[in-house]
Enzyme design. Structure first.
Site, short mmCIF file in Angstrom:
data_model
loop_
_atom_site.label_atom_id
_atom_site.label_comp_id
_atom_site.label_asym_id
_atom_site.label_seq_id
_atom_site.Cartn_x
_atom_site.Cartn_y
_atom_site.Cartn_z
N LYS A 28 0.83 -1.21 0.00
CA LYS A 28 0.00 0.00 0.00
C LYS A 28 0.86 1.25 0.00
O LYS A 28 0.64 2.17 -0.80
CB LYS A 28 -0.91 -0.03 1.23
CG LYS A 28 -2.11 0.88 1.13
CD LYS A 28 -2.96 0.81 2.41
CE LYS A 28 -3.78 -0.46 2.48
NZ LYS A 28 -4.39 -0.65 3.82
N ARG A 97 -3.00 3.07 8.65
CA ARG A 97 -3.35 1.92 7.81
C ARG A 97 -2.19 0.93 7.77
O ARG A 97 -1.06 1.30 7.50
CB ARG A 97 -3.62 2.40 6.37
CG ARG A 97 -4.38 3.71 6.30
CD ARG A 97 -4.34 4.36 4.91
NE ARG A 97 -5.06 3.62 3.91
CZ ARG A 97 -5.11 3.99 2.62
NH1 ARG A 97 -4.45 5.08 2.21
NH2 ARG A 97 -5.79 3.27 1.76
N GLY A 106 -6.01 -10.94 8.78
CA GLY A 106 -5.64 -10.86 10.19
C GLY A 106 -4.88 -9.59 10.56
O GLY A 106 -4.70 -9.28 11.73
N MET A 108 -4.23 -5.50 11.01
CA MET A 108 -5.14 -4.52 11.60
C MET A 108 -5.94 -3.76 10.55
O MET A 108 -5.42 -3.35 9.52
CB MET A 108 -4.36 -3.52 12.45
CG MET A 108 -5.28 -2.73 13.36
SD MET A 108 -4.45 -1.37 14.19
CE MET A 108 -4.61 -0.07 12.98
N ARG A 341 -3.61 -0.70 -6.73
CA ARG A 341 -2.75 -1.89 -6.84
C ARG A 341 -3.16 -2.64 -8.09
O ARG A 341 -4.25 -2.40 -8.63
CB ARG A 341 -2.87 -2.77 -5.61
CG ARG A 341 -4.22 -3.42 -5.53
CD ARG A 341 -4.47 -4.08 -4.21
NE ARG A 341 -5.92 -4.01 -4.01
CZ ARG A 341 -6.54 -4.27 -2.91
NH1 ARG A 341 -5.86 -4.58 -1.84
NH2 ARG A 341 -7.84 -4.21 -2.83
N HIS A 457 -11.15 -30.85 5.70
CA HIS A 457 -11.10 -32.22 5.21
C HIS A 457 -11.75 -32.34 3.85
O HIS A 457 -11.20 -32.91 2.91
CB HIS A 457 -11.78 -33.14 6.22
CG HIS A 457 -11.79 -34.59 5.82
ND1 HIS A 457 -12.83 -35.16 5.15
CD2 HIS A 457 -10.86 -35.56 5.97
CE1 HIS A 457 -12.55 -36.43 4.91
NE2 HIS A 457 -11.36 -36.70 5.41
N SER A 787 12.93 -41.87 -15.15
CA SER A 787 11.67 -41.14 -15.03
C SER A 787 11.34 -41.09 -13.55
O SER A 787 11.20 -42.13 -12.90
CB SER A 787 10.57 -41.86 -15.81
OG SER A 787 9.35 -41.19 -15.61
N CYS A 855 7.07 -38.60 -14.16
CA CYS A 855 5.77 -39.12 -14.55
C CYS A 855 4.78 -39.18 -13.38
O CYS A 855 3.70 -39.72 -13.49
CB CYS A 855 5.89 -40.50 -15.19
SG CYS A 855 6.57 -41.73 -14.08
N TYR A 875 11.65 -33.60 -19.75
CA TYR A 875 10.21 -33.55 -19.97
C TYR A 875 9.44 -33.82 -18.69
O TYR A 875 9.98 -34.35 -17.72
CB TYR A 875 9.79 -34.55 -21.05
CG TYR A 875 9.91 -36.00 -20.65
CD1 TYR A 875 8.87 -36.64 -19.97
CD2 TYR A 875 11.07 -36.74 -20.92
CE1 TYR A 875 8.99 -37.96 -19.58
CE2 TYR A 875 11.20 -38.05 -20.54
CZ TYR A 875 10.15 -38.67 -19.87
OH TYR A 875 10.26 -39.96 -19.47
#
Ligand code: ADP
Ligand code: MG
Ligand code: MG
Length: 903
Positions: A28, A97, A106, A108, A341, A457, A787, A855, A875
Site C-alpha cells: 500500500k 493503515r 488478520g 489490523m 494496486r 477435510h 523417469s 511421470c 520432460y
C-alpha cells in the site's frame, strides 16, 4: 534496492518512495508513493517502514529513533496542511493503515479520523460548517479505534448504532442527525470504558502512537501467522504503517467514496467499472450499508471529478501496464486517490488482458506469459454452468475444488453410496466431512459443506480426488439428523436437486445446465481460434499457448494407457507418452489368465499362461504405437502387487467355506484361496511389486518385453515409426536393473533377428525409491533414461501412505501450517525435490545423454513444473487433461529464467 536504503531511516514521506519498495514500504505504501510521484492527488502522508516493525517485534518496543522521526514527519505534514494533529479549533486528522508486502488476513483494519477528541470535534464542526459530519466522524473513530486498537468487541458498537436507528425509526446511518450522533458518541465512549478498562484517549498523538503499535502487533495475530505458514511467507518480513491525512467523503451530497477497476475484472474489457456511494466514508462503499451506484453514474453527479478520474485511470494503466484497482474519495468536489494496486481478475480476464496489453504495445510476449498461470488455465477447462441459464442462488461458499456438479441432495455418506449405486447422481452435503465420509465422497458428484475453509477435510480430499467441492457455505443450515438444510427460510430436503460450482463457490437450487468449456473445445480441435464463432477467450488462450510453446525447453508428455487417451493427449499437444501403465491390460476378461499364471505349478503351465497373454499385450501396444507414431512411448512393465489381480480375500473365503459346508469345494477355488493367502501382504505398497515381480515370476517381464518388441517390429514393417521405451518400476539398486536388462536385451535381439528389424529400443528405470535416488550414479550405468515417479517417491520419502494420510490427518497438518499444500499436489522441493535434483545430477555425471523425465502427478502441477524446469529435466508427463497446463507453465518457467539471466 535494499542495499542503498538508509539504515537509520524508519519513515518515508509519500514523496520519497516508489512502487518497487514493497519490501520496505509494504504494497500500500509503495503504491501511494508511486501515485504521489506521478503527480496524482494523494492526500499527503508518510510510511513507517517494515524495518521499524522488525525492531518492534524483536525488542517489544518501537526503535527510539522512530518517535523522533515520526515527530519530524508529522511536523512537516502539519506545516504543509496548515494545521496540527488534533488541534482544537481546526484539527488535522489522519488515518493509520497497515500494509505489508503481501496482503494478509488478520492484519489490523484501518483506523480513520485519528485526531478527533471531545475538543476538536467542535472545531471540526465549525470549520466544516457541518455538525453532523463532525460527530459522525468522531463516532466512527471511537468505533474503529475501540475495536481494532483496544480490542473491544465490534458488535457492541454495531448494536448501539442499530438501536439508535431503531429508536429514530430510520434504516440508514445518514438519517441520524448530529444530536443522535452526539448521544451515540457518549454511548461508544462508555462501551470503551467498560470493555477496555480505560478511557478513549483524548490526546491525538497518543491515539496515533497506539494505532501504530497496534499495526505492528497485528503482524502476529493467529490468523496472520497461520496464513503466513501456509503461504510460505517468511514470519519476519514485518508490516509497514501508513499515516495519511484524512479526506472526507462524508461531507454531504457533493462528497462520496468509491472503488473502481481500470478494466472489467471479469472480461478484461476497457470501460467504466466500479461503485460509488455519496456521503460516505471508508469501507461504507463495500460494506453494503447503503446501495451504491454504478461508477458511470458519477458522470452526472460530478462531471469534473468523473473526467479527472477517467484520466487518472488511464495514466495508471499505462504506468503499471496492467489492470489496476483503486480506492478514491471525493471531498466537496475534489477528487482524492487513496489506494491503487494491480487488481485481481477472473481466469478468463487474465488471458484476455494479457493479449490486449500485447496488442496495445504495453507488454511483450514473455511478460504476457507472466500475467497468466496454469491454475487459471485449468479453471477455464472445467465444464461450467451455462451463464444464460436461469438460476436460483442459494448461497455461496469457498471455491475449494473446481468443476460444476449437479445431483440430488444427500446428507450422509451411506445414502450417497446407496443412491449412487442405483445410478443416481448425488451431492453429498455435510456440515463438515471426516474420514468416515470418504466413500460417500467418492460416490458423490460433488461435495458441499457449511463449515471449514480451503484446508478443511472436504476441500483437501476433494482436490486430491479431482472432485468438485464447495465448502464453508455458512448461509446453509445443515441438519443431518433431519436430512435437510435450510437457507433463508427455504428448506432443501433429501433428494432435491442442487448444483454446485467449485470454481466460484456458488450453490444453486435445481439443475443448472452444464456447457462444455470452449477452451477444451478448442484444444480438442472442435473449435478453431480463428473461426468466426470462436470467442475472444479462445483466441487469447490460443495466442498465449503459442508464446509458451515457442519459449519452453521442457517437453510435455502424457500419462496414457490406451489409444483413445493417447489421441486426446496428442490433440492437447503431448509430445509422447511418459507413462503407459500396463496393469489395466491384465484386468477384465484377462484376469483369468493372470490367475492361471499365478497358480501355475509347473513351467509348462506358466509358459502357456504367458503365451496366452502375449498376443493380447502385443495388440494393445500396436494400437498405442500407432496412435503415437513418431513420438516416444514409455511403457512401464507390470508394477502393482499380484494380489490386486486376484479375488477379494473375504469374498473368496466365504465362497470356499460355503462350498465346503455343502461338501462340493471347488479345486480351483481352493488353490486360489491358498494363493491369495500366500500373496496377502501387510504393506503391499512396500511388498512384492515392481521390478521385484519381474525377478520373482519367471518369464513375466520377458513376455512384456517381447510384446513391446514384436509390436514395434510389426509397426516398423508397416512403415510406421514406433518409438517405445521400456521402463522398469521400483528399482532400488542397479543389480535389479542389470538382471532385468540382460533378459530384455536377449528378447529384443531375438525379435530383431526374427523380424529383420532394428528397433532402437531404449531401456530405463523409474526413480521412485530413496535408495534409487541416492545411488542414481550407479543406476545410470544400466539405464538409458530416468523417469522420476514422484508419487511413490513422495510416499517413500515421507513414509506416507497417500490413501491413508490424505483422508485422515492431512487436514490437521494443513491447519497447523506444517505444509501449505499437500506434498502430493506440489512437489516438496526441500525433501523429495532435493533427491530429484541430486539424482538428476548424479545420473548425468555417469551418462551425459541420460534422458530425464517425471511421470508423477506433479508433472501437471504448475509450481512443480517450474521446479522440474529449474533442475534441468527433459520432460514432464501428466494426465492428458493437464497437458495444456504443463505446456503453459513450462513456457512461463522458461520465460522467467531467461528474464532473470539477462538481468
Ligand atoms: P484496506 O487495506 O482494508 O483496503 P485501507 O487502508 O485502504 O484498508 O482503508 C480502509 C478504507 O478507508 C478504504 O475505503 C480507504 O479508501 C479509506 N481511507 C483510508 N485512508 C483514508 C484517508 N486518509 N482519508 C479517507 N479515507 C481513507
Ligand atoms: Mg484499501
Ligand atoms: Mg510407482
Amino acid at each position: 534496492m535494499s542495499e542503498n536504503k538508509d539504515p537509520q531511516k524508519f519513515v518515508y514521506d509519500f514523496t520519497e518512495g516508489n512502487k518497487d519498495l514493497k519490501d520496505l514500504l509494504g504494497g500500500k505504501g509503495a503504491n501511494l508513493a508511486e501515485m504521489t510521484n506521478l503527480g496524482l492527488p494523494v492526500p499527503p502522508g508518510f510510511t513507517i517502514t517494515t524495518e521499524a516493525c522488525k525492531v518492534y517485534l524483536e525488542s517489544g518496543e518501537a526503535p527510539t529513533a522512530l518517535r523522533d522521526e515520526v515527530s519530524a514527519h508529522l511536523s512537516a505534514l502539519e506545516a504543509r496542511m496548515g494545521k496540527q494533529l488534533g488541534q482544537a479549533d481546526d484539527p488535522l486528522l489522519v488515518s493509520v493503515r497497515s500494509g505489508a508486502k503481501f496482503s494478509m488476513p488478520g492484519m489490523m483494519d484501518t483506523v480513520l479520523n485519528i485526531g478527533l477528541s471531545d475538543a476538536s470535534v467542535v472545531g471540526l464542526a465549525t470549520q466544516s460548517g457541518d455538525e453532523r459530519f463532525a460527530w459522525d466522524s468522531y463516532r466512527r473513530l471511537i468505533q474503529m479505534f475501540g475495536k481494532t486498537v483496544l480490542g473491544v468487541d465490534g458488535d457492541l458498537f454495531e448494536e448501539a448504532l442499530e438501536d439508535a436507528k431503531a429508536a429514530k425509526k430510520v434504516t440508514v446511518d445518514t438519517d441520524l442527525a448530529a444530536a443522535d450522533l452526539k448521544k451515540l458518541v457518549k454511548q461508544f465512549k462508555k462501551i470503551v470504558e467498560t470493555q477496555a478498562g480505560r478511557e478513549f484517549p483524548q490526546n491525538a498523538r497518543e491515539q496515533m502512537d497506539l494505532a501504530i503499535n497496534a499495526v505492528f502487533d497485528s503482524w502476529n495475530t493467529d490468523r496472520a501467522k497461520l496464513y503466513r505458514r501456509q503461504e510460505r511467507i517468511p514470519g519476519d518480513l514485518g508490516t509497514a504503517v501508513n499515516v495519511c491525512s484524512m479526506v472526507f467523503g462524508n461531507l454531504g451530497p457533493d462528497s462520496g467514496t468509491g472503488v473502481a477497476f481500470t478494466r472489467d475484472p471479469a472480461s478484461g474489457h476497457q470501460g467504466v467499472y466500479g461503485d460509488y456511494l455519496t456521503n460516505a466514508q471508508g469501507e461504507d462503499v463495500v460494506a453494503g450499508i447503503r446501495n451504491t451506484v454504478p461508477l458511470a453514474d458519477l458522470e452526472s453527479i460530478d462531471k469534473k471529478s468523473y473526467d479527472q478520474l477517467m484520466q487518472i485511470m488511464e495514466t495508471l494503466e499505462n504506468h503499471y501496464k496492467d489492470l489496476c484497482d483503486i480506492e478514491f474519495t471525493i471531498e466537496r468536489g475534489q477528487l482524492w486517490m487513496l489506494q491503487t494496486r494491480v487488481g485481481k481478475r477472473t481466469a478468463g480476464a487474465a488471458f484476455r488482458i494479457a493479449t490486449q496489453l500485447v496488442d496495445q504495445g504495453l507488454i511483450d510476449e514473455a511478460e504476457a506469459l507472466q500475467r497468466v498461470n496454469g491454475a487459471q488455465l485449468a479453471q477455464l477447462m472445467f465444464p461450467r454452468f451455462d451463464d444464460e441459464a436461469k438460476t436460483e442462488l442459494l448461497g455461496r461458499g469457498i471455491a475449494a475444488s473446481p468443476g460444476a456438479a449437479v445431483g440430488k441432495a444427500v446428507f450422509d455418506s451411506y445414502t450417497a453410496i446407496k443412491w449412487s449405486r442405483s445410478g443416481e447422481k448425488v451431492i453429498l452435503i455435510r456440515r463438515e466431512t471426516n474420514p468416515d465420509d470418504l466413500e460417500g465422497m467418492i460416490a458423490a458428484e460433488g461435495i458441499l459443506t457449511s463449515r471449514g475453509g480451503k484446508t478443511s477435510h472436504a476441500a483437501v480430499v476433494a482436490r486430491g480426488m479431482g472432485k468438485t467441492c464447495v465448502c464453508g457455505a455458512e448461509d446453509l443450515e445443515v441438519d443431518t439428523k433431519r436430512r435437510r438444510m435450510t437457507v433463508g427460510g427455504k428448506v432443501i430436503e433429501e433428494g432435491d436437486l442442487v448444483s454446485i460450482d467449485g470454481s466460484t463457490g456458488k450453490v444453486y437450487l435445481g439443475e443448472v445446465p452444464v456447457v462444455p468449456s470452449p477452451v477444451v473445445e478448442y484444444f480438442e480441435g472442435r473449435m478453431h481460434a480463428g473461426a468466426d464463432d470462436a470467442d475472444e477467450l479462445v483466441a487469447a488462450v490460443h495466442r498465449i499457448m503459442a508464446y509458451a510453446d515457442r519459449v519452453r525447453r521442457l517437453r510435455v508428455r502424457a500419462n496414457a494407457d490406451n489409444a483413445e487417451d493417447a489421441l486426446r493427449a496428442r490433440r492437447f499437444g503431448a509430445q509422447g507418452i511418459g507413462l503407459c501403465r500396463t496393469e489395466h491390460m491384465f484386468l477384465g476378461e484377462r484376469r483369468e489368465m493372470v490367475e492361471k499364471l499365478i497358480l501355475a505349478d509347473t513351467d509348462d503351465e506358466r509358459e502357456s499362461a504367458l503365451a496366452a497373454l502375449l498376443p493380447l499385450q502385443k495388440a494393445d501396444f500396436i494400437e498405442l504405437f500407432e496412435s503415437m507414431d513418431g513420438l516416444p512411448v514409455t511403457v512401464r512393465l507390470l508394477d502393482p502387487p499380484l494380489h490386486e489381480f486376484l479375488p477379494d480375500i473375504t469374498e473368496l473365503s466365504v465362497r470356499v467355506a460355503l462350498a465346503e459346508s455343502r461338501k462340493d469345494a471347488n479345486e480351483n477355488d481352493l488353490r486360489l484361496l491358498q494363493a491369495v493367502h500366500k500373496l496377502h501382504e501387510q504393506n503391499p505398497m512396500l511388498g512384492l511389486r515392481g521390478v521385484r515381480l519381474g525377478l520373482v515370476i519367471p518369464g513375466l517381464f520377458a513376455m512384456q518385453v517381447r510384446a513391446i518388441a514384436e509390436a514395434a517390429a510389426q509397426r516398423k514393417n508397416a512403415k510406421g515409426d514406433p518409438r517405445p521405451e521400456i521402463m522398469i518400476p521400483l528399482v532400488g539398486t542397479v543389480q535389479e536393473l542389470e538382471i532385468v536388462r540382460e533378459e530384455a536385451d536377449r528378447v529384443i535381439a531375438e525379435v530383431q533377428a526374427a523380424t529383420g528389424t532394428d528397433l532402437k529400443l531404449t531401456i530405463g528405470t523409474m526413480i521412485e525409491l530413496p535408495r534409487a535416488a541416492l545411488t542414481a550414479g550407479q543406476i545410470a550405468e544400466a539405464a538409458q533414461f530416468f523417469s522420476f515417479g514422484t508419487n511413490d517417491l513422495t510416499q517413500t520419502v515421507w513414509g506416507f501412505s497417500r490413501d491413508d494420510v490424505e483422508a485422515s490427518f492431512f487436514t490437521a497438518y494443513l491447519e497447523k501450517g506444517i505444509f501449505g499444500v499437500s506434498p502430493f499436489e506440489t512437489i516438496d522441493k526441500d525433501g523429495v525435490g532435493a533427491l530429484v535434483r541430486s539424482a538428476a545430477e548424479a545420473g548425468r555425471a555417469t551418462r551425459p545423454d541420460l534422458k530425464l523425465g517425471v511421470c508423477g502427478e506433479h508433472g501437471g502441477d504448475p509450481e512443480s513444473v517450474h521446479f522440474f524446469h529449474e533442475v534441468g529435466l527433459d520432460y514432464v508427463s501428466c494426465s492428458p487433461f493437464r497437458i495444456p497446463v504443463a505446456r503453459l507453465e513450462a513456457g512461463r518457467a522458461a520465460a522467467q529464467s531467461r528474464g532473470s539471466d539477462s538481468r
